[in-house]
Motif scaffolding. Structure first.
Motif, mmCIF file in Angstrom:
data_model
loop_
_atom_site.group_PDB
_atom_site.id
_atom_site.type_symbol
_atom_site.label_atom_id
_atom_site.label_comp_id
_atom_site.label_asym_id
_atom_site.label_seq_id
_atom_site.Cartn_x
_atom_site.Cartn_y
_atom_site.Cartn_z
ATOM 1 N N ALA A 190 69.500 35.034 30.054
ATOM 2 C CA ALA A 190 70.935 34.737 30.159
ATOM 3 C C ALA A 190 71.095 33.223 30.260
ATOM 4 O O ALA A 190 70.196 32.524 30.742
ATOM 5 C CB ALA A 190 71.553 35.407 31.383
ATOM 6 N N PRO A 191 72.226 32.702 29.824
ATOM 7 C CA PRO A 191 72.456 31.263 29.978
ATOM 8 C C PRO A 191 72.590 30.898 31.461
ATOM 9 O O PRO A 191 72.968 31.725 32.289
ATOM 10 C CB PRO A 191 73.785 31.031 29.237
ATOM 11 C CG PRO A 191 74.015 32.260 28.434
ATOM 12 C CD PRO A 191 73.332 33.377 29.137
ATOM 13 N N VAL A 192 72.255 29.644 31.780
ATOM 14 C CA VAL A 192 72.519 29.115 33.120
ATOM 15 C C VAL A 192 73.507 27.969 32.989
ATOM 16 O O VAL A 192 73.398 27.137 32.084
ATOM 17 C CB VAL A 192 71.230 28.641 33.829
ATOM 18 C CG1 VAL A 192 70.398 29.815 34.267
ATOM 19 C CG2 VAL A 192 70.415 27.717 32.950
ATOM 20 N N GLU A 193 74.438 27.956 33.897
ATOM 21 C CA GLU A 193 75.523 26.974 33.818
ATOM 22 C C GLU A 193 75.603 26.193 35.120
ATOM 23 O O GLU A 193 75.620 26.777 36.212
ATOM 24 C CB GLU A 193 76.848 27.695 33.578
ATOM 25 C CG GLU A 193 78.078 26.814 33.645
ATOM 26 C CD GLU A 193 79.346 27.640 33.589
ATOM 27 O OE1 GLU A 193 80.202 27.461 34.483
ATOM 28 O OE2 GLU A 193 79.488 28.469 32.676
ATOM 29 N N LEU A 194 75.631 24.872 35.029
ATOM 30 C CA LEU A 194 75.828 24.032 36.203
ATOM 31 C C LEU A 194 77.302 24.117 36.577
ATOM 32 O O LEU A 194 78.166 23.611 35.860
ATOM 33 C CB LEU A 194 75.412 22.593 35.902
ATOM 34 C CG LEU A 194 75.384 21.626 37.095
ATOM 35 C CD1 LEU A 194 74.425 22.121 38.167
ATOM 36 C CD2 LEU A 194 75.002 20.222 36.636
ATOM 37 N N ALA A 195 77.587 24.772 37.690
ATOM 38 C CA ALA A 195 78.977 25.068 38.047
ATOM 39 C C ALA A 195 79.570 24.089 39.047
ATOM 40 O O ALA A 195 80.789 24.090 39.268
ATOM 41 C CB ALA A 195 79.063 26.482 38.612
ATOM 42 N N GLY A 196 78.749 23.272 39.672
ATOM 43 C CA GLY A 196 79.255 22.302 40.636
ATOM 44 C C GLY A 196 78.136 21.462 41.184
ATOM 45 O O GLY A 196 76.986 21.922 41.271
ATOM 46 N N VAL A 197 78.460 20.218 41.539
ATOM 47 C CA VAL A 197 77.468 19.278 42.069
ATOM 48 C C VAL A 197 78.052 18.629 43.319
ATOM 49 O O VAL A 197 79.066 17.916 43.230
ATOM 50 C CB VAL A 197 77.088 18.202 41.039
ATOM 51 C CG1 VAL A 197 76.016 17.281 41.611
ATOM 52 C CG2 VAL A 197 76.624 18.827 39.737
#
Length: 429
Positions: free
Chosen positions: A37-44
């Motif tokens: 599945a894709p991985v998404e950077l959702a917040g830093v």
């Protein structure tokens, strides 16, 4: 492949965090294929939001780390901020709100690993931390998975690159400690305040983690005996070379011979040049593992730095994401053995002792008597004398550390002993 991405929250965007974000972006397709599945950077989450962070969408940046981990749609939290708080609270909050955690926080894990594992288990989440011990070197996973069917008896390693760089320079160039430290600082290997490294605190935290995993026993930072390396001198290296040895700052975790207890310690030690750890140069790390069935194994590589540490973080991220997709969790804490952690005095080791003594008849006999009174057998003695003063170098056979310490204290009280120039343990034989 599932099309809905797994969402990742990144806590900290310094040297390691920024590299994690970069790899997640540049290797996104490969990571998706490996995970399923894709991985998404959702917040830093960061402390200074105004700082320009190349490759990171400013809309993802926040100073409210708590709100980020509480969002509820976050699948994995990657914690690379370090320290005890707020990292501890953020990790437990992440578990409570549905996220698994990947951490590189050795200090926190060494101090509160048991509580964090319990929180992860309570909420059915993963806690992975390969990057906490030896940078890019795969070590935690081999210990708790590849060697899960074996009995590990000893873990002996160089787990701090800064100290190894300094000691390597002292060995290869004859430099003193301060000179080698100054070079390490100039090259970026040592922090402006190197205390955590050179006094052994960093290595002690790693030793606690390694001992806990290797021996299925809870070992905290306070259980680890620690000595720094600031007193190591060029003269110590000259003595080591005369013995066919070099000096390393070692983390040593081992079972007692009867298997009834364990010890964990960090201190400088002489090791023979024939030992594999003796050839570990510069800022590299290496860990030597001894087990019943597998025998002797050595893990070697860069133990710090943005890219090596990020490599370990991403490896954990892939594993945790796979578990998330499969509705499972990976190995948690294994502390079933619950072995007691013995004090340093119970360790069996050898000493190299350098004494400044009066150059007159009978001194050696007096010194030998002290060793005999404490039940410590002498292996070799080397004496040099000039103008009424002399140096006496004694190397012992293996004995309890408490007996060796008592011997040294008694030697200090002899009128003929003007000073104990150095004390160094001898390991790896």
């Amino acid at each position: 492949m599932r099309t809905r991405p797994l969402k990742v929250a990144l806590l900290g965007c310094g040297v390691v965090g920024s590299e994690v974000a970069r790899i997640m972006t540049t290797h996104a397709d490969d990571l998706a294929q490996r995970i399923g599945a894709p991985v998404e950077l959702a917040g830093v989450a960061v402390r200074r939001p105004s700082k320009v962070r190349e490759g990171i969408d400013p809309a993802l940046v926040t100073t409210d780390a708590t709100a980020l981990v509480k969002r509820g749609d976050i699948d994995v939290v990657v914690e690379v901020i370090g320290g005890i708080e707020p990292a501890r609270s953020l990790i437990t909050t992440a578990f409570e709100h549905g996220a698994s955690v990947v951490s590189a926080n050795k200090a926190l894990l060494a101090q509160d690993g048991a509580a964090l594992h319990a929180a992860a288990e309570e909420h059915g989440r993963d806690l992975y931390y390969e990057a906490a011990v030896a940078g890019a070197i795969p070590l935690i996973r081999p210990l708790r998975e590849s060697l899960a069917g074996d009995k590990v008896n000893r873990v002996l390693g160089i787990v701090n690159g800064t100290t190894n760089f300094i000691l390597d320079k002292m060995d290869s160039t004859g430099a003193g400690y301060q000179e080698a430290l100054d070079e390490a600082t100039a090259l970026g290997y040592a922090e402006a305040d190197p205390t955590a490294d050179v006094e052994g605190f960093d290595a002690a935290a790693k030793a606690a983690i390694l001992a806990g995993i290797a021996f299925h026993t809870r070992v905290r930072l306070d259980d680890v005996y620690r000595e720094g390396m600031t007193e190591v001198t060029a003269a110590d290296f000259r003595s080591a070379k005369e013995m066919g040895c070099t000096i390393k700052l070692l983390a040593i975790c081992e079972r007692a011979r009867d298997g009834a207890s364990v010890t964990a310690r960090v201190h400088p030690a002489m090791i023979p040049l024939s030992h594999p750890l003796a050839s570990v140069r510069g800022a590299y790390n290496a860990v030597f593992v001894e087990s019943d069935a597998a025998g002797q194994l050595m893990f070697y590589g860069p133990g710090a730095g943005g890219s090596p540490t990020a490599s370990a973080v991403l490896g954990d991220l892939v594993a945790v994401c796979r578990n998330k997709l499969n509705g499972t969790t990976g190995p948690g804490e294994s502390a079933y053995a619950a072995l007691p952690v013995s004090p340093m005095g119970d360790v069996v080791t050898r000493y190299h002792i350098s004494l400044d003594v009066a150059d007159k008849p009978g001194v050696l006999a007096q010194v030998a008597t002290v060793f005999a009174e404490h039940g410590v057998s002498i292996d070799t003695v080397r004496q040099q004398g000039k103008d009424g003063e002399a140096s006496l170098v004694v190397v012992t056979h293996r004995a309890l550390d408490a007996a060796l310490t008592g011997t040294v204290e008694a030697l200090r009280k002899l009128d003929t002993v003007r000073g104990v120039a150095s004390i160094m343990r001898v390991e790896g034989e």
